[in-house]
Scaffold this motif. Structure first.
Motif, PDB file in Angstrom:
ATOM      1  N   ILE A  71       0.823  -1.145  -0.100  1.00 51.62           N
ATOM      2  CA  ILE A  71       0.088  -0.104  -0.007  1.00 51.62           C
ATOM      3  C   ILE A  71       0.857   1.233   0.113  1.00 51.62           C
ATOM      4  O   ILE A  71       0.623   2.304  -0.755  1.00 51.62           O
ATOM      5  CB  ILE A  71      -0.906  -0.097   1.143  1.00 51.62           C
ATOM      6  CG1 ILE A  71      -1.997  -1.059   0.919  1.00 51.62           C
ATOM      7  CG2 ILE A  71      -1.606   1.405   1.520  1.00 51.62           C
ATOM      8  CD1 ILE A  71      -2.746  -1.575   2.179  1.00 51.62           C
ATOM      9  N   SER A  72       1.872   1.188   0.698  1.00 44.66           N
ATOM     10  CA  SER A  72       2.870   2.341   0.852  1.00 44.66           C
ATOM     11  C   SER A  72       3.499   2.505  -0.429  1.00 44.66           C
ATOM     12  O   SER A  72       3.687   3.999  -1.087  1.00 44.66           O
ATOM     13  CB  SER A  72       3.918   2.044   1.979  1.00 44.66           C
ATOM     14  OG  SER A  72       4.710   3.352   2.043  1.00 44.66           O
ATOM     15  N   VAL A  73       4.031   1.602  -1.289  1.00 50.22           N
ATOM     16  CA  VAL A  73       4.510   1.774  -2.474  1.00 50.22           C
ATOM     17  C   VAL A  73       3.608   2.149  -3.482  1.00 50.22           C
ATOM     18  O   VAL A  73       3.913   3.184  -4.460  1.00 50.22           O
ATOM     19  CB  VAL A  73       5.131   0.336  -2.943  1.00 50.22           C
ATOM     20  CG1 VAL A  73       5.604   0.623  -4.621  1.00 50.22           C
ATOM     21  CG2 VAL A  73       6.401   0.098  -2.108  1.00 50.22           C
ATOM     22  N   LYS A  74       2.346   1.858  -3.535  1.00 45.88           N
ATOM     23  CA  LYS A  74       1.159   2.266  -4.329  1.00 45.88           C
ATOM     24  C   LYS A  74       1.042   3.721  -4.129  1.00 45.88           C
ATOM     25  O   LYS A  74       0.836   4.555  -4.793  1.00 45.88           O
ATOM     26  CB  LYS A  74       0.180   1.345  -4.181  1.00 45.88           C
ATOM     27  CG  LYS A  74      -1.193   1.961  -5.171  1.00 45.88           C
ATOM     28  CD  LYS A  74      -1.937   1.001  -5.475  1.00 45.88           C
ATOM     29  CE  LYS A  74      -3.155   1.452  -6.284  1.00 45.88           C
ATOM     30  NZ  LYS A  74      -2.977   2.428  -7.336  1.00 45.88           N
ATOM     31  N   SER A  75       0.890   4.142  -2.951  1.00 40.93           N
ATOM     32  CA  SER A  75       0.631   5.498  -2.357  1.00 40.93           C
ATOM     33  C   SER A  75       1.733   6.408  -2.923  1.00 40.93           C
ATOM     34  O   SER A  75       1.487   7.403  -3.609  1.00 40.93           O
ATOM     35  CB  SER A  75       0.735   5.518  -1.079  1.00 40.93           C
ATOM     36  OG  SER A  75       0.610   6.869  -0.576  1.00 40.93           O
ATOM     37  N   TYR A  76       3.117   5.887  -2.660  1.00 45.34           N
ATOM     38  CA  TYR A  76       4.125   6.688  -3.465  1.00 45.34           C
ATOM     39  C   TYR A  76       4.117   6.672  -4.868  1.00 45.34           C
ATOM     40  O   TYR A  76       4.271   8.010  -5.361  1.00 45.34           O
ATOM     41  CB  TYR A  76       5.454   6.009  -3.108  1.00 45.34           C
ATOM     42  CG  TYR A  76       6.580   6.364  -3.542  1.00 45.34           C
ATOM     43  CD1 TYR A  76       7.400   7.538  -3.041  1.00 45.34           C
ATOM     44  CD2 TYR A  76       7.205   6.235  -5.002  1.00 45.34           C
ATOM     45  CE1 TYR A  76       8.561   8.127  -3.652  1.00 45.34           C
ATOM     46  CE2 TYR A  76       8.203   6.748  -5.433  1.00 45.34           C
ATOM     47  CZ  TYR A  76       8.929   7.673  -4.584  1.00 45.34           C
ATOM     48  OH  TYR A  76      10.242   8.245  -5.110  1.00 45.34           O
ATOM     49  N   ALA A  77       3.956   5.721  -5.760  1.00 45.18           N
ATOM     50  CA  ALA A  77       3.546   5.699  -7.152  1.00 45.18           C
ATOM     51  C   ALA A  77       2.446   6.935  -7.467  1.00 45.18           C
ATOM     52  O   ALA A  77       2.466   7.604  -8.379  1.00 45.18           O
ATOM     53  CB  ALA A  77       3.327   4.580  -7.495  1.00 45.18           C
ATOM     54  N   ASP A  78       1.464   6.827  -6.545  1.00 51.67           N
ATOM     55  CA  ASP A  78       0.137   7.796  -6.936  1.00 51.67           C
ATOM     56  C   ASP A  78       0.751   9.401  -6.793  1.00 51.67           C
ATOM     57  O   ASP A  78       0.200  10.119  -7.363  1.00 51.67           O
ATOM     58  CB  ASP A  78      -0.989   7.635  -5.964  1.00 51.67           C
ATOM     59  CG  ASP A  78      -1.717   5.976  -6.387  1.00 51.67           C
ATOM     60  OD1 ASP A  78      -1.177   5.634  -7.742  1.00 51.67           O
ATOM     61  OD2 ASP A  78      -2.489   5.382  -5.594  1.00 51.67           O
ATOM     62  N   ARG A  79       1.371   9.325  -5.696  1.00 48.69           N
ATOM     63  CA  ARG A  79       1.806  10.885  -5.219  1.00 48.69           C
ATOM     64  C   ARG A  79       2.890  11.421  -6.327  1.00 48.69           C
ATOM     65  O   ARG A  79       2.677  12.767  -6.512  1.00 48.69           O
ATOM     66  CB  ARG A  79       2.262  10.862  -4.008  1.00 48.69           C
ATOM     67  CG  ARG A  79       1.446  10.988  -2.784  1.00 48.69           C
ATOM     68  CD  ARG A  79       2.102  11.364  -1.410  1.00 48.69           C
ATOM     69  NE  ARG A  79       3.290  10.795  -1.140  1.00 48.69           N
ATOM     70  CZ  ARG A  79       3.430   9.392  -0.644  1.00 48.69           C
ATOM     71  NH1 ARG A  79       2.204   8.712  -0.296  1.00 48.69           N
ATOM     72  NH2 ARG A  79       4.466   8.879  -0.369  1.00 48.69           N
ATOM     73  N   THR A  80       3.897  10.786  -6.433  1.00 49.57           N
ATOM     74  CA  THR A  80       5.127  11.173  -7.464  1.00 49.57           C
ATOM     75  C   THR A  80       4.846  10.757  -9.157  1.00 49.57           C
ATOM     76  O   THR A  80       5.662  11.348  -9.828  1.00 49.57           O
ATOM     77  CB  THR A  80       6.378  10.474  -6.831  1.00 49.57           C
ATOM     78  OG1 THR A  80       6.337   9.141  -7.016  1.00 49.57           O
ATOM     79  CG2 THR A  80       6.537  10.893  -5.288  1.00 49.57           C
ATOM     80  N   GLY A  81       4.212   9.802  -9.183  1.00 47.55           N
ATOM     81  CA  GLY A  81       4.201   9.352 -10.741  1.00 47.55           C
ATOM     82  C   GLY A  81       5.590   8.355 -10.999  1.00 47.55           C
ATOM     83  O   GLY A  81       5.512   8.038 -12.094  1.00 47.55           O
TER      84      GLY A  81
END
Length: 168
Positions: free
Chosen positions: A46-56
């Protein structure tokens, strides 16, 4: 949060190590820490997905692009150990059960049970616990690394801070 996530991993690691010395921890503790380690994996995902959503950015590509030889070799040794542990422990421990006060083990090719002594049963138990805790331990370690890397990548680096000050 990061410090809480390491607790089940360390606990499972201790369980994993003490079984090499024939010490069996309580089953509820082993199962509880195994479940908690799998939860750590989900939190990492979930943390990695959140990171990808925030930063692209794709965090995996970023990490692999910056990976040096020491962490790579360490990961390779850990992975080799877990493969060895799984196959060794599964072959030595097998599948056992107790029925009506008698001890049984499963014969692999035929899947038939044969009777064993209590001492043989007790000798197999540490192997079974190690085989059972290996996968959740790997999952927990991977989840913890994913969480840690995605959180540390959110912070600006020292170079970013210096560049920001220099451009102002």
């Amino acid at each position: 949060m990061k410090h809480l996530m390491i607790i089940p991993i360390l606990g499972l690691g201790v369980i994993h190590v003490v079984t090499w010395f024939g010490i069996l921890p309580p089953t509820y503790l082993t199962i509880g820490l195994s479940a908690a380690s799998v939860v750590v994996l989900f939190v990492g995902i979930i943390s990695v997905k959140s990171y990808a959503d925030r930063t692209g950015e794709n965090l995996g590509e970023k990490v692999l692009g910056n990976l040096s030889i020491k962490p790579f070799l360490f990961g390779l040794v850990v992975l080799a150990y877990f493969f060895f542990n799984f196959f060794y422990s599964a072959s030595m421990g097998g599948i056992t059960k107790i029925e009506n006060g008698k001890y049984f083990a499963m014969m692999e090719p035929t899947k038939e049970n044969y009777e064993i002594t209590e001492s043989e049963y007790n000798e197999r138990q540490p192997h079974q616990v190690r085989a059972m805790t290996g996968h959740p331990l790997v999952f927990g370690i991977v989840g913890y690394i994913m969480f840690s890397v995605s959180r540390s990548s959110n912070k600006p680096s020292k170079n970013d801070a210096q560049n920001t000050r220099a451009s102002s």
